[in-house]
Design an enzyme around this catalytic site. Structure first.
Site: not given
Length: 298
Positions: A14, A16, A261-263
Site C-alpha cells: 500500500s 501509504n 511497521s510503518k505505524s
C-alpha cells in the site's frame, strides 16, 4: 509455458508510507519462490484508501523494488482503477442476502463492548462487532442509507459461513518445503466490514477479487495475515473464485519484539540505501540470501 498455467505470485504493498525491511523480506520471498518454480511475479498497488495513499509513496515503492533488483510483469494493477470489479462482487454478495448496513459509530461499539466484560475478540485482538443484523429492520437500514448517513457494509458471517460450509486452504512452507491443509474459521472474525459509504471495498474483498482476476496461484505474505485467510477463503467460495496456495512467512521483529511497521516508524529502505547499505546487505538483513534462498523463517 502458457501464462495461464504458470505459477503466479504477487507483491501487493500500500502506498501509504515508505517500504521497510519487512516489506523487502516479503517481496524477496515472492521473487525467490517465483524464480524457483519458473513462475511469474506481479506487482499490485493496494491504494483503495484515498485519504492515506499518495503518488510519491508509489513512486518510492517502485524505486525501492528496482534497487533491490526485482522485476515484475507489466502492467502494475492499481486498485483505485478497478472499483467496478469490487462493486460487482459486493453486489453479488448483497444479492445473496449476505450484506447489511450498520450505522453504529466506533464510540458506540466501544461502549457496548465495555459493558460486556469478556466479550470475544477476533484473531487480531479487536472486539467482535457487538450488535447484530436483527437490531434494525431492513427498511430502516435502507431509509438511513438513502438519507446519506455514514455506514459500514458488513458480511452476515453466520449466514455466509452456513452457506459456504466447511472450508480450508493449502499452506506451503518456506523455506522448508511441504504442504499442509489448514481448516478455515471465518466465524472467529464476526460480521467483518467489506465496504463503507466512503470506501467502496475493504481489503478483504478487494484482495480476493484481485487475486482471481490476476490469475494469482500463490499468495505469499506475512504470518500476521494468516488468520485473515479464513475470511478470504469464505469470500472466494461465495463468489465462485479459485483458491490459491498460501505461504505465510515469518515476520521480522524490532528490538522490542514488535513486527516492523510503518505505524511505529520502522526504518525505511530509503534510509538504509541512503546510509550506504547495498541490496545484498538488505537481503541478508531480510533473511533472504542474495541467491534467492532463505535461511530461516524469521
Amino acid at each position: 509455458m502458457n501464462d495461464s498455467i504458470r505459477p503466479t505470485f504477487r507483491f501487493a504493498p500500500s502506498p501509504n508510507g515508505l517500504l521497510h525491511l519487512g516489506h523487502a523480506r516479503s517481496a524477496l520471498i515472492n521473487d525467490a519462490m517465483a524464480r524457483a518454480s519458473g513462475g511469474r511475479l506481479l506487482l499490485r498497488i493496494e491504494d483503495i484508501d484515498a485519504a492515506r495513499c499518495r503518488p510519491e509513496y508509489e513512486a518510492a515503492i517502485l524505486e525501492d523494488l528496482a534497487w533491490l533488483g526485482l522485476a515484475w510483469e507489466a502492467p502494475v494493477r492499481r486498485q483505485s482503477e478497478h472499483m467496478a470489479d469490487y462493486r460487482a462482487a459486493l453486489e453479488r454478495l448483497a444479492g445473496m442476502g449476505l450484506v447489511y448496513a450498520s450505522f453504529e459509530s466506533r464510540g458506540a461499539i466501544r461502549r457496548a463492548v465495555a459493558e460486556r466484560p469478556g466479550w470475544p475478540r477476533d484473531p487480531d485482538e479487536a472486539p467482535l462487532f457487538p450488535f447484530s443484523r436483527a437490531t434494525m429492520s431492513e427498511e430502516e437500514r435502507a431509509r438511513r442509507q438513502a438519507a446519506g448517513e455514514p455506514y459500514a457494509l458488513r458480511l452476515d458471517m453466520k449466514r455466509a459461513a452456513a452457506l459456504a460450509g466447511p472450508l480450508d486452504w493449502r499452506e506451503i512452507g518456506w523455506p522448508e518445503s511441504g504442504e499442509t491443509t489448514v481448516a478455515a474459521d471465518p466465524l472467529a472474525w464476526g460480521d467483518v466490514v467489506i465496504a463503507r459509504k466512503e470506501m467502496l471495498t475493504s481489503y478483504h474483498l478487494a484482495v480476493v477479487v484481485d487475486d482471481a482476476l490476476q490469475g494469482v496461484t500463490h499468495v505469499v505474505r506475512g504470518a500476521d495475515l494468516r488468520a485473515a485467510t479464513s475470511v478470504h477463503r469464505l469470500l472466494q467460495s461465495l463468489l465462485g473464485l479459485p483458491a490459491p496456495f498460501y505461504t505465510h512467512h515469518g515476520l521480522l521483529l524490532d528490538g522490542e519484539g514488535r513486527k516492523l511497521s510503518k505505524s511505529i516508524g520502522s526504518q525505511s529502505l530509503r534510509a538504509l540505501r541512503e546510509g550506504g547499505m547495498t541490496p545484498d546487505e538488505v537481503r541478508r538483513l531480510a533473511d533472504v540470501c542474495p541467491g534467492g534462498a532463505g535461511s530461516r523463517s524469521g
